[in-house]
Design an enzyme around this catalytic site. Structure first.
Site, PDB file in Angstrom:
ATOM      1  N   GLN A 101       0.846  -1.189   0.000  1.00 41.10           N
ATOM      2  CA  GLN A 101       0.000   0.000   0.000  1.00 41.10           C
ATOM      3  C   GLN A 101       0.889   1.250   0.000  1.00 41.10           C
ATOM      4  O   GLN A 101       0.402   2.357  -0.172  1.00 41.10           O
ATOM      5  CB  GLN A 101      -0.882   0.052   1.252  1.00 41.10           C
ATOM      6  N   ASN A 102       2.168   1.051   0.240  1.00 47.96           N
ATOM      7  CA  ASN A 102       3.077   2.190   0.387  1.00 47.96           C
ATOM      8  C   ASN A 102       3.403   2.810  -0.962  1.00 47.96           C
ATOM      9  O   ASN A 102       3.412   2.131  -1.984  1.00 47.96           O
ATOM     10  CB  ASN A 102       4.375   1.752   1.086  1.00 47.96           C
ATOM     11  N   VAL A 103       3.667   4.093  -0.924  1.00 47.04           N
ATOM     12  CA  VAL A 103       3.974   4.824  -2.174  1.00 47.04           C
ATOM     13  C   VAL A 103       5.421   5.314  -2.165  1.00 47.04           C
ATOM     14  O   VAL A 103       5.837   6.044  -3.059  1.00 47.04           O
ATOM     15  CB  VAL A 103       3.002   6.023  -2.337  1.00 47.04           C
ATOM     16  N   HIS A 119      -1.432   1.587  -4.308  1.00 46.11           N
ATOM     17  CA  HIS A 119      -1.811   3.008  -4.186  1.00 46.11           C
ATOM     18  C   HIS A 119      -0.881   3.938  -4.948  1.00 46.11           C
ATOM     19  O   HIS A 119      -0.860   5.128  -4.675  1.00 46.11           O
ATOM     20  CB  HIS A 119      -1.876   3.393  -2.701  1.00 46.11           C
ATOM     21  N   CYS A 127      -0.677  13.703 -15.517  1.00 48.89           N
ATOM     22  CA  CYS A 127      -1.476  14.866 -15.893  1.00 48.89           C
ATOM     23  C   CYS A 127      -2.814  14.839 -15.158  1.00 48.89           C
ATOM     24  O   CYS A 127      -3.543  13.849 -15.213  1.00 48.89           O
ATOM     25  CB  CYS A 127      -1.726  14.850 -17.403  1.00 48.89           C
ATOM     26  N   GLY A 188       2.779  -4.467   8.857  1.00 45.36           N
ATOM     27  CA  GLY A 188       2.826  -3.003   8.952  1.00 45.36           C
ATOM     28  C   GLY A 188       1.624  -2.289   8.410  1.00 45.36           C
ATOM     29  O   GLY A 188       1.749  -1.175   7.898  1.00 45.36           O
ATOM     30  N   THR A 189       0.465  -2.915   8.518  1.00 40.32           N
ATOM     31  CA  THR A 189      -0.741  -2.214   8.069  1.00 40.32           C
ATOM     32  C   THR A 189      -1.820  -2.301   9.137  1.00 40.32           C
ATOM     33  O   THR A 189      -1.973  -3.305   9.810  1.00 40.32           O
ATOM     34  CB  THR A 189      -1.275  -2.767   6.731  1.00 40.32           C
ATOM     35  N   SER A 190      -2.567  -1.200   9.251  1.00 41.35           N
ATOM     36  CA  SER A 190      -3.652  -1.148  10.249  1.00 41.35           C
ATOM     37  C   SER A 190      -4.867  -1.910   9.746  1.00 41.35           C
ATOM     38  O   SER A 190      -5.839  -2.096  10.457  1.00 41.35           O
ATOM     39  CB  SER A 190      -4.025   0.322  10.514  1.00 41.35           C
TER      40      SER A 190
HETATM   41  C1  BV8 Z   1     -11.867   3.112  -3.218  1.00 36.33           C
HETATM   42  C2  BV8 Z   1      -2.003   6.819  -1.329  1.00 36.33           C
HETATM   43  C3  BV8 Z   1     -13.873   3.121  -4.515  1.00 36.33           C
HETATM   44  C4  BV8 Z   1      -2.051   8.292  -1.166  1.00 36.33           C
HETATM   45  C5  BV8 Z   1      -3.688   5.899   0.189  1.00 36.33           C
HETATM   46  C6  BV8 Z   1     -15.207   0.111   1.605  1.00 36.33           C
HETATM   47  C7  BV8 Z   1     -14.865  -0.350   0.340  1.00 36.33           C
HETATM   48  C8  BV8 Z   1     -14.164   0.463  -0.533  1.00 36.33           C
HETATM   49  C9  BV8 Z   1     -13.777   1.762  -0.148  1.00 36.33           C
HETATM   50  C10 BV8 Z   1     -14.121   2.196   1.106  1.00 36.33           C
HETATM   51  C11 BV8 Z   1     -14.823   1.402   1.968  1.00 36.33           C
HETATM   52  N1  BV8 Z   1     -15.015   2.102   3.107  1.00 36.33           N
HETATM   53  C12 BV8 Z   1     -14.442   3.314   2.992  1.00 36.33           C
HETATM   54  C13 BV8 Z   1     -13.916   3.418   1.787  1.00 36.33           C
HETATM   55  C14 BV8 Z   1     -13.226   4.573   1.308  1.00 36.33           C
HETATM   56  C15 BV8 Z   1     -11.726   4.510   1.583  1.00 36.33           C
HETATM   57  C16 BV8 Z   1     -11.345   3.898   2.903  1.00 36.33           C
HETATM   58  O1  BV8 Z   1     -10.998   2.722   2.984  1.00 36.33           O
HETATM   59  N2  BV8 Z   1     -11.357   4.712   3.934  1.00 36.33           N
HETATM   60  C17 BV8 Z   1     -10.925   4.267   5.232  1.00 36.33           C
HETATM   61  C18 BV8 Z   1     -10.233   5.441   5.928  1.00 36.33           C
HETATM   62  C19 BV8 Z   1     -12.135   3.777   5.983  1.00 36.33           C
HETATM   63  N3  BV8 Z   1     -11.088   3.808   0.517  1.00 36.33           N
HETATM   64  C20 BV8 Z   1     -10.824   4.473  -0.608  1.00 36.33           C
HETATM   65  O2  BV8 Z   1     -11.163   5.630  -0.809  1.00 36.33           O
HETATM   66  C21 BV8 Z   1     -10.086   3.717  -1.681  1.00 36.33           C
HETATM   67  N4  BV8 Z   1     -10.806   3.891  -2.911  1.00 36.33           N
HETATM   68  O3  BV8 Z   1     -12.188   2.178  -2.579  1.00 36.33           O
HETATM   69  O4  BV8 Z   1     -12.554   3.574  -4.352  1.00 36.33           O
HETATM   70  C22 BV8 Z   1     -14.729   3.823  -3.483  1.00 36.33           C
HETATM   71  C23 BV8 Z   1     -14.587   5.188  -3.285  1.00 36.33           C
HETATM   72  C24 BV8 Z   1     -15.399   5.831  -2.323  1.00 36.33           C
HETATM   73  C25 BV8 Z   1     -16.329   5.108  -1.566  1.00 36.33           C
HETATM   74  C26 BV8 Z   1     -16.432   3.720  -1.764  1.00 36.33           C
HETATM   75  C27 BV8 Z   1     -15.634   3.089  -2.719  1.00 36.33           C
HETATM   76  C28 BV8 Z   1      -8.704   4.304  -1.909  1.00 36.33           C
HETATM   77  C29 BV8 Z   1      -7.843   4.118  -0.697  1.00 36.33           C
HETATM   78  C30 BV8 Z   1      -6.390   4.514  -1.033  1.00 36.33           C
HETATM   79  C31 BV8 Z   1      -6.084   5.854  -0.419  1.00 36.33           C
HETATM   80  N5  BV8 Z   1      -4.654   6.182  -0.645  1.00 36.33           N
HETATM   81  N6  BV8 Z   1      -2.388   6.152  -0.087  1.00 36.33           N
HETATM   82  C32 BV8 Z   1      -0.879   8.789  -0.354  1.00 36.33           C
HETATM   83  O5  BV8 Z   1      -0.129   7.977   0.218  1.00 36.33           O
HETATM   84  O6  BV8 Z   1      -0.707  10.022  -0.300  1.00 36.33           O
HETATM   85  S1  BV8 Z   1      -4.094   5.124   1.623  1.00 36.33           S
HETATM   86  C33 BV8 Z   1      -2.825   5.301   2.716  1.00 36.33           C
HETATM   87  O7  BV8 Z   1      -3.399   5.110   3.973  1.00 36.33           O
HETATM   88  C34 BV8 Z   1      -1.777   4.251   2.615  1.00 36.33           C
HETATM   89  O8  BV8 Z   1      -1.457   3.925   1.297  1.00 36.33           O
HETATM   90  C35 BV8 Z   1      -2.354   3.102   3.366  1.00 36.33           C
HETATM   91  O9  BV8 Z   1      -3.099   2.304   2.533  1.00 36.33           O
HETATM   92  C36 BV8 Z   1      -3.297   3.799   4.318  1.00 36.33           C
HETATM   93  C37 BV8 Z   1      -2.714   3.765   5.694  1.00 36.33           C
HETATM   94  O10 BV8 Z   1      -2.818   2.478   6.058  1.00 36.33           O
HETATM   95  P1  BV8 Z   1      -1.514   1.679   6.576  1.00 36.33           P
HETATM   96  O11 BV8 Z   1      -0.569   1.463   5.469  1.00 36.33           O
HETATM   97  O12 BV8 Z   1      -2.088   0.528   7.256  1.00 36.33           O
HETATM   98  O13 BV8 Z   1      -0.809   2.627   7.559  1.00 36.33           O
HETATM   99  P2  BV8 Z   1      -1.392   3.087   8.907  1.00 36.33           P
HETATM  100  O14 BV8 Z   1      -0.676   4.299   9.254  1.00 36.33           O
HETATM  101  O15 BV8 Z   1      -2.869   3.076   8.838  1.00 36.33           O
HETATM  102  O16 BV8 Z   1      -0.989   1.908   9.916  1.00 36.33           O
HETATM  103  C38 BV8 Z   1       0.365   1.640  10.123  1.00 36.33           C
HETATM  104  C39 BV8 Z   1       0.414   0.314  10.841  1.00 36.33           C
HETATM  105  O17 BV8 Z   1       1.777  -0.035  11.014  1.00 36.33           O
HETATM  106  C40 BV8 Z   1      -0.219   0.348  12.223  1.00 36.33           C
HETATM  107  O18 BV8 Z   1      -1.044  -0.780  12.394  1.00 36.33           O
HETATM  108  C41 BV8 Z   1       0.987   0.265  13.167  1.00 36.33           C
HETATM  109  O19 BV8 Z   1       0.705  -0.473  14.341  1.00 36.33           O
HETATM  110  C42 BV8 Z   1       1.977  -0.479  12.326  1.00 36.33           C
HETATM  111  N7  BV8 Z   1       3.374  -0.221  12.634  1.00 36.33           N
HETATM  112  C43 BV8 Z   1       3.917   0.914  13.154  1.00 36.33           C
HETATM  113  N8  BV8 Z   1       5.258   0.744  13.266  1.00 36.33           N
HETATM  114  C44 BV8 Z   1       5.554  -0.497  12.792  1.00 36.33           C
HETATM  115  C45 BV8 Z   1       4.356  -1.112  12.393  1.00 36.33           C
HETATM  116  N9  BV8 Z   1       4.308  -2.355  11.883  1.00 36.33           N
HETATM  117  C46 BV8 Z   1       5.477  -3.013  11.780  1.00 36.33           C
HETATM  118  N10 BV8 Z   1       6.675  -2.492  12.137  1.00 36.33           N
HETATM  119  C47 BV8 Z   1       6.740  -1.246  12.648  1.00 36.33           C
HETATM  120  N11 BV8 Z   1       7.932  -0.728  13.014  1.00 36.33           N
HETATM  121 ZN    ZN Z   2      -1.744  16.664 -19.917  1.00 41.60          ZN
END
Ligand code: BV8
Ligand code: ZN
Length: 248
Positions: A101-103, A119, A127, A188-190
């Site tokens: 999921q990382n960029v 992602h 564009c 490493g994902t929530s």
């Molecule tokens: C979509 C790029 C159609 C940008 C990112 C149900 C079905 C479908 C969609 C949805 C749904 N419900 C809600 C939605 C909408 C939304 C969504 O899921 N919202 C969430 C907040 C509820 N999803 C979308 O919009 C997706 N599109 O489905 O389109 C649609 C549209 C609208 C409505 C319905 C359907 C698009 C989602 C992609 C968004 N873009 N990134 C950028 O980076 O700038 S998401 C971004 O956040 C990351 O890429 C990553 O995916 C996410 C963060 O999650 P994690 O990677 O898990 O990171 P996080 O910080 O959360 O957690 C870190 C974890 O690491 C923790 O658990 C921690 O304990 C752990 N950790 C910490 N340290 C360590 C560790 N683990 C190991 N070692 C360590 N040292």
């Molecule tokens: Zn263009």
């Protein structure tokens, strides 16, 4: 029987590993996760507020400044032992597919050759008017908003924002990686952001053995047979070393 011995016994009959990673994989490289409050200028914003088409339409300069800040931060970061262990597993095991999921591109900088980026990637821009122009950059960028060389519209980061659909090809590749695996390691994902968070659940439904590595429990943790409450850099190198030794 140790965890790795159990994993090896599974791989003996169901070979292949898929490794699904999130922001926590890069935490030990100094790249903040999405759960952590942002620092400095960005402290008052949450990523969900900035990583959206609406935020870009409303204030492209602010969104670009945020991505430039992240590029600068990632350009100073180094792949950590977990990135390196994953790259070694990909190179050393007959079937090991990587989905992230990382960029930040840190898995590629660690030597990984094929990474399915659900992602998108911080180091690509496209564009915003959709003419199809895409550019790879290797420097954070300048103050001025980048313009499309083909149609002069604004360029935008080539990442999937909240509310945008993921590439069907990337999702298909991720599904195929899970299907081909006997073991799926989720690190490493929530497990909160969909549809990426549906992938480990799909793996469980397919009867795959799912291993979660995360110092904090997530909605997935109680459903997996192996939950390792450690950081990526503590857990992955040892597992990788034993799996690679056994495969030689
Ligand atoms: C979509 C790029 C159609 C940008 C990112 C149900 C079905 C479908 C969609 C949805 C749904 N419900 C809600 C939605 C909408 C939304 C969504 O899921 N919202 C969430 C907040 C509820 N999803 C979308 O919009 C997706 N599109 O489905 O389109 C649609 C549209 C609208 C409505 C319905 C359907 C698009 C989602 C992609 C968004 N873009 N990134 C950028 O980076 O700038 S998401 C971004 O956040 C990351 O890429 C990553 O995916 C996410 C963060 O999650 P994690 O990677 O898990 O990171 P996080 O910080 O959360 O957690 C870190 C974890 O690491 C923790 O658990 C921690 O304990 C752990 N950790 C910490 N340290 C360590 C560790 N683990 C190991 N070692 C360590 N040292
Ligand atoms: Zn263009």
């Amino acid at each position: 029987m140790s965890l790795t011995q159990e994993l090896l016994a599974i791989l003996a009959t169901r070979p292949g590993i898929a490794i699904l990673t999130g922001a926590g994989l890069s935490a030990e490289s100094g790249v903040p996760t999405f759960r952590e409050a942002q620092s400095g200028l960005w402290a008052k914003f949450s990523p969900q507020e900035l990583a959206t088409p609406e935020a870009f339409a409303d204030n492209p300069q602010r969104v670009w400044d945020w991505y430039r800040w992240r590029r600068e931060l990632v350009s100073r970061a180094e792949p950590n032992p977990a990135h390196l262990a994953i790259a070694e597993l990909e190179a050393g095991l007959p079937c090991c597919q990587l989905v992230t999921q990382n960029v930040d591109g840190l898995l590629q900088r660690a030597g990984a050759r094929q990474v399915t980026e659900l992602h998108g990637n911080l180091w690509r821009q496209k564009c915003a008017a959709g003419c199809g122009a895409v550019q790879t950059v290797n420097v954070p960028g300048h103050d001025a908003l980048p313009r499309c060389q083909r149609c002069n519209a604004l360029m935008r980061p080539d990442v999937v924002w909240f509310g945008e659909t993921l590439s069907q090809a990337a999702l298909a590749d991720a599904g195929a990686a899970i299907k081909a695996a006997g073991i799926v390691i989720v690190c490493g994902t929530s497990n909160l952001v969909y549809p990426a968070a549906a992938l480990p659940l799909e793996a469980l439904r397919m009867g795959k053995t799912v291993v979660e590595i995360n110092p904090a429990r997530t909605p997935l943790s109680s459903n997996v047979p192996f939950y390792i409450g450690e950081t990526a850099s503590n857990a992955l190198p040892a597992i990788a070393q034993e799996l690679l030794q056994a495969s030689t």
